[in-house]
Scaffold this active site. Sequence first.
Site, mmCIF file in Angstrom:
data_model
loop_
_atom_site.group_PDB
_atom_site.id
_atom_site.type_symbol
_atom_site.label_atom_id
_atom_site.label_comp_id
_atom_site.label_asym_id
_atom_site.label_seq_id
_atom_site.Cartn_x
_atom_site.Cartn_y
_atom_site.Cartn_z
ATOM 1 N N CYS A 1 0.833 -1.205 0.000
ATOM 2 C CA CYS A 1 0.000 0.000 0.000
ATOM 3 C C CYS A 1 0.863 1.248 0.000
ATOM 4 O O CYS A 1 0.695 2.132 -0.833
ATOM 5 C CB CYS A 1 -0.931 0.030 1.209
ATOM 6 N N HIS A 2 1.796 1.344 0.982
ATOM 7 C CA HIS A 2 2.589 2.562 1.088
ATOM 8 C C HIS A 2 4.066 2.282 1.257
ATOM 9 O O HIS A 2 4.827 3.129 1.709
ATOM 10 C CB HIS A 2 2.067 3.430 2.238
#
Lengths: 184, 664
Positions: free
Chosen positions: A148-149
């Site tokens: 995701c990040h």
Amino acid sequence: MADQAHNAQPSSVDGQTRRDFLLYATTAVGVVGTGIALWPFVHSMNPAADTLALSTTDVDISAIKPGQSVTVVWRGKPVFVRRRTPEEIAAAEQANVSELRDPQKDSDRVKKAEWLILVGVCTHLGCVPLGQKPADPRGEFGGWFCPCHGSHYDTSGRIRKGPAPRNLAVPPYQFTSDTTVRIG
Amino acid sequence: MSEFKSNNKVVNWIEDRLPIFSMMQHSAIEYPTPRNLNYWWNFGSLAAVMLIIMILTGLFLAMNYAANTSLAFDSVEHIMRDVNYGWLLRYLHANGASMFFILVYIHIFRGLYYGSYKSPREILWFVGIAIFLAMMATGFMGYVLPWGQMSFWGATVITNLFSAFPVVGDYIVTLLWGGFSVDNPTLNRFFALHFLLPFVIVGLVVIHVWALHTVKSNNPLGIEMKGPQDSIPFHPYYTIKDLYGIGLFMMVYLAFVFWAPNFFGEPDNYIPANPMVTPTHIVPEWYYLPFYAILRAFTMDLWIIPAKLQGVLAMFSAILILFALPWLDTSKVRSAKFRPLYRQFFWLFLADCLVLGYVGGKPAEGNLVMIGQICTAYYFAHFLVILPLLGKIEKTKALPASISQPVIKAAALGIMILVGLAGFTGQAQANEGGEPLKTPEGGFSWEGVFGRYDKPTLKRGYQVFHDVCSACHSMKLVAYRNLAEIGFTADEVKDFAAEKEVQDGPNDEGAMYARPARPSDRFVPPFANEKAAQAANGGALPPDLSLMAKARNHGPHYVYSLLLGYEDAAPEGHPIPEGKSFNHYFPGNAISMPMVVNDDIVAYADGTKASKEQIAKDVVTFLNWAAEPELDARKSMGTSVMVFLGLLTALLFALKRQIWKDVH
């Protein structure tokens, strides 16, 4: 409110004191009571008794080979159970703890060095990191990588790079026999 | 009315853009109110408070409820057993519905007595009737949601009302159901509408109050305010009086919630809905009973109108006729105070409605049918004959010149009416078998205001259930972990659970497997499914015991009597079919369950002598705990809440006297 009646009919000073006392006492009792009455409503949104009772999961670990991982469900969340290879254990133990964002020794994160058990939820914003399947990217430190990040976790599940603030959490667990673990 | 002025810049800034402060000052503070309103004028604000409580409790219940026929009943029990304070929310909501109707009925009859529907208050009255209709629809659909037997059969009967209309009737019913019977689509849409309608009611209440503030309140004398000497500002005089009324009302309401939470309910609704079996005596909730009696009063086909259609039309007309009331009542005088004849007829009409309610709650048999018909005829005669004539022939008393003399009555009267109304809801509570029910010596420990469960009794009761009952009966809603609440240790609970196996899986190979039950599992039933249970018990299904103590009239006493009510041989003149036993308390006397409770069928772990009375008392105590595990917590909380409310209400009363002393 005191003003109007006062204007309408002048009362004695004594009566006014009495009325103010009653007004404040009644308001205080009423406000406290209303506050307490709201608690059951709020508390009804907390986990119910049956939800709390479902808080253990038994895992059979007899079939997991070194280097393999399984994912089990505990309290509705994924839990990673990884049987680490000697190299992975060595890598985890040799990391310089003082340089870590969330300093923790590998020995504080496992009960048996071979078995690493983690809550598989990235501490950044709650995604499930990759690294459980052989084909998954495991990040720069050979543990897990959150797509995701971009958080990188090492072979002890500690945050090494990326935005996540803390290491992957270790759930409460115990080895109920040589081949089973009870999580929760 | 004075212009709104403030020294606060922020207040003025907001006021210039949204005149909310002047509106509040105008309509909630200065609003001129007749100075002579009596306590019957409290019921409007009480109903508003009740509406807020209903929306709030309903919202939090909805967070835990599942509107699906296979989940609804269990999700309600989940709320009762597992959700934190879920029992409180549900009992507040269920009893709140009854309270709401009591308040609104008093509010309506106050309007009837004091002529509040007359010019210029007709629209105020119409909106009130609209609120009443919306409440009836909301209450009906809410009662369907728990998906018990009364829910299901109530829904079936009420939706079938529409089948009475010629040609389109059957189509309407199919449309309402979303199928060919009351089923999952029906439950789903009823839940959606039950959530929506309260907000519609809120909107109607706003219009109701708007109309009220336009024409101002009526008052016990029924004459208009003629000047400032007749009125006082709403605040603080009526705010404090309303708050005092709320304090008193909360004590009555919460007394039901904490000590008799199922008083207004039907035991049958603790039996899950079964589309194959109608309960022997179905009744709507008490607040529909007068209209239900009117529905049933028509038994003969007339010309082209069948009896069924007559009943339905009459039932709807009974409410709709209220819209015509401002013109049917031809008297110029409003208050019954000055209408000696109307006052008598008012009380007759109230009595007529109460009798209709009583008749509606009884089976349609014998004299009651005729009484219901006479009362129905009188109901309509009151509106269509008596009221129009009275206006012409009645000699009214002289009206006073102004209303500046105070008229204050005791609040005790209100409570008397509450209790009286509640009284006729006790319909069908008597034991139908005829024999008086048995009670154990010394009674059950949990009965009465301060009664609590006795843990040693509960533990013995569990032993009886475990050793005897559970061979045939399930108890699906109770989990092994719950046994910790009655005094078993964590290890004992684990052992009880581990005696049984549950199916789990699939495992990694995709196969289902059996594992020992865990404390978090619910009691494992003795049979795989209902058919297996029936087959093993001569065709009769041993009922689930989770809610048995709540699912029968006088539950605990009934079960206690039943367990001890067997005869070895059927008495003369009472032939019993092969394979059944004779029981004095079972409806019809022929029961499939054999006599099991006997001296020494269990050997108590704590050494108590196992007489059959002891066994029955212990197991019934356990069954009651299974049905009402929250009882101890409920009564403890009730005691604290009542002490608190007593204090608050006393303070409100003192403050009210202080504020009003210059007016009286």
